[in-house]
Design an enzyme around this catalytic site. Structure first.
Site, PDB file in Angstrom:
ATOM      1  N   ASP A   1      -3.664 -17.653   2.774  1.00  0.00           N
ATOM      2  CA  ASP A   1      -4.832 -18.305   2.169  1.00  0.00           C
ATOM      3  C   ASP A   1      -5.423 -19.364   3.099  1.00  0.00           C
ATOM      4  OD1 ASP A   1      -2.342 -19.345   1.648  1.00  0.00           O
ATOM      5  OD2 ASP A   1      -2.813 -20.134  -0.329  1.00  0.00           O
TER       6      ASP A   1
ATOM      7  N   TYR B   1       0.805  -1.224   0.000  1.00  0.00           N
ATOM      8  CA  TYR B   1       0.000   0.000   0.000  1.00  0.00           C
ATOM      9  C   TYR B   1       0.842   1.279   0.000  1.00  0.00           C
ATOM     10  CZ  TYR B   1      -4.288  -2.697   0.723  1.00  0.00           C
ATOM     11  OH  TYR B   1      -5.349  -3.548   0.575  1.00  0.00           O
TER      12      TYR B   1
ATOM     13  N   ASP C   1      -5.887  -5.901   5.635  1.00  0.00           N
ATOM     14  CA  ASP C   1      -7.057  -5.203   5.105  1.00  0.00           C
ATOM     15  C   ASP C   1      -8.154  -6.233   4.817  1.00  0.00           C
ATOM     16  OD1 ASP C   1      -8.782  -3.410   3.993  1.00  0.00           O
ATOM     17  OD2 ASP C   1      -7.540  -2.921   2.254  1.00  0.00           O
TER      18      ASP C   1
ATOM     19  N   LYS D   1       2.905 -14.834   3.604  1.00  0.00           N
ATOM     20  CA  LYS D   1       2.935 -15.645   2.377  1.00  0.00           C
ATOM     21  C   LYS D   1       4.399 -15.831   2.012  1.00  0.00           C
ATOM     22  CE  LYS D   1       0.856 -17.678  -1.152  1.00  0.00           C
ATOM     23  NZ  LYS D   1      -0.144 -18.767  -1.057  1.00  0.00           N
TER      24      LYS D   1
HETATM   25 MG    MG Z   1     -10.428  -2.224   4.291  1.00  0.00          MG
END
Ligand code: MG
Ligand code: NAI
Length: 347
Positions: A215, A129, A239, A181
């Site tokens: 995952d 981000y 998020d 990950k």
């Molecule tokens: Mg969000």
């Protein structure tokens, strides 16, 4: 004679837009019944900020937070057009709010899952981000290839995992799960896992630590959410998981969040300004009340936070007073009055 201590803690109050002022009023009422330790400085933001100063995040509001280092924030309507940047992103950057804390607890029985009680800690400033993105032209297509770079630092990873363990310790939690990950994004999320394990060692024997690949974690949250206690992860994964976790306990409408940083801590309801019901007096004030409870925790008023959550639980479970979104008929005022009654009866 020693001076009489002033028990009030200066804090910025941003009622926000739409249902913001209604849920803020309800929240102040219950805070006052529990013994409000805050001396509030009301400030404008969102459309209210645009109307007053032409900025959804006026300088005066920023100045107030800089001074108090604490804020309770209602929902802000993002002005469409006008080229405004998201106020939430601006606040995050301005005050280096690196930790996003999203607790999820079953409050209304009879939902999808009973007895869920877990906390997600999301890194809020790094990862994918950071916005390092560009296109590469190929032939006559100027946007043939899209490239994004993620940035995770060892210091940032350490800091967020330390925050998670510290939170776990302070709140009597037993386990922290590192979510990553690192099998594929070996550098970007490997550094987070490595730093996380290092931090975990320091808490050995006190707080357990395990790890999950993102995952698998997403699936296990649906199949057996009770195995988790505190989850800590990088920005993008956090998020996604934070909304998944809110979904386990009834959606975003009742979800509070804390954004904690180096220079300030800002507490908020996760929902928006709900223009469709604004002004009708029927909004559910729970998310902001629970955000206020997180704020009480943050300033060391755990006992008041516990009492507030306890009163909310009794109203929902025993009194069965609920707002329309929870299948009840209570107005915002009736709901907050019911919580105040429960707070007073417990003395
Ligand atoms: Mg969000
Ligand atoms: P929203 O969360 O405001 O509303 C979605 C639906 O949930 C609506 O039907 C609304 O009535 C209902 N709802 C939300 N909160 C509720 C509550 N406390 N009690 C009862 N019902 C509730 O999301 P929407 O409509 O996408 O966004 C509206 C505005 O809010 C937009 O301008 C958006 O940018 C802003 N927004 C601001 C946020 C923030 O400041 N943290 C977060 C999300 C949206």
């Amino acid at each position: 004679m020693p001076p009489i201590a002033d028990p009030s803690i200066p804090a910025t109050l941003i009622p926000g837009d739409g249902i913001g002022p209604e849920v803020t009023e309800a929240t102040l009422e219950v805070l006052s019944a529990v013994g409000d330790p805050f001396r509030w400085e009301p400030q404008k933001a969102g459309m209210a900020g645009v109307a007053a100063c032409g900025d959804p995040l006026p300088a005066e509001t920023l100045e107030s937070i800089r001074k108090t280092r604490l804020a309770l924030k209602g929902p802000l309507t993002t002005p469409v057009g006008g080229g405004y940047r998201s106020s939430n992103v601006r606040l995050r950057e301005e005050f280096q709010l690196y930790a996003n804390l999203r607790p999820a607890r079953t409050m209304v029985p009879g939902g999808r899952y009973e007895d869920i009680d877990l906390v997600l800690v999301r890194e809020n400033l790094e990862g994918l981000y950071v916005g390092f993105e560009h296109y590469v032209p190929v032939g006559d297509d100027p946007r043939a290839v899209a490239v994004a770079s993620g940035v995770n630092t060892r210091a940032g990873s350490r800091r967020i995992v330390e925050f998670a363990f510290d939170y776990a310790q302070k709140h009597g939690r037993r386990k922290v799960t590192l979510v990553h990950k690192a099998n594929v994004l070996k550098a970007l999320t490997g550094i987070f896992l490595e730093a996380g394990k290092e931090v975990a060692q320091r808490y050995e024997g006190r707080i357990a630590c395990d790890e999950r690949i993102i995952d698998a974690c997403a699936m296990q949250l649906v199949m057996n959410p009770w195995q988790f206690d505190v989850i800590v992860t990088t920005n993008l994964f956090g998020d996604i998981l934070s909304d998944e976790i809110a979904g386990l306990v009834g959606g975003l409408g009742m979800a509070p969040a804390a954004n904690i940083g180096v220079d300030a801590a800002i507490f908020e309801a996760v929902h928006g300004s709900a223009p469709d019901i604004a002004g009708k007096g029927i909004a559910n004030p729970l998310a902001l009340m629970l955000a206020a409870a997180l704020m009480l925790d943050h300033v060391g008023e755990q006992d008041k936070a516990r009492r507030l959550r306890g009163a909310i639980d009794r109203v929902l479970r025993e009194d069965k007073v609920r707002t329309g979104d929870l299948g009840g008929k209570a107005t915002t005022r009736e709901f907050s009055a019911a919580i105040v009654r429960r707070l007073k009866e417990r003395g």
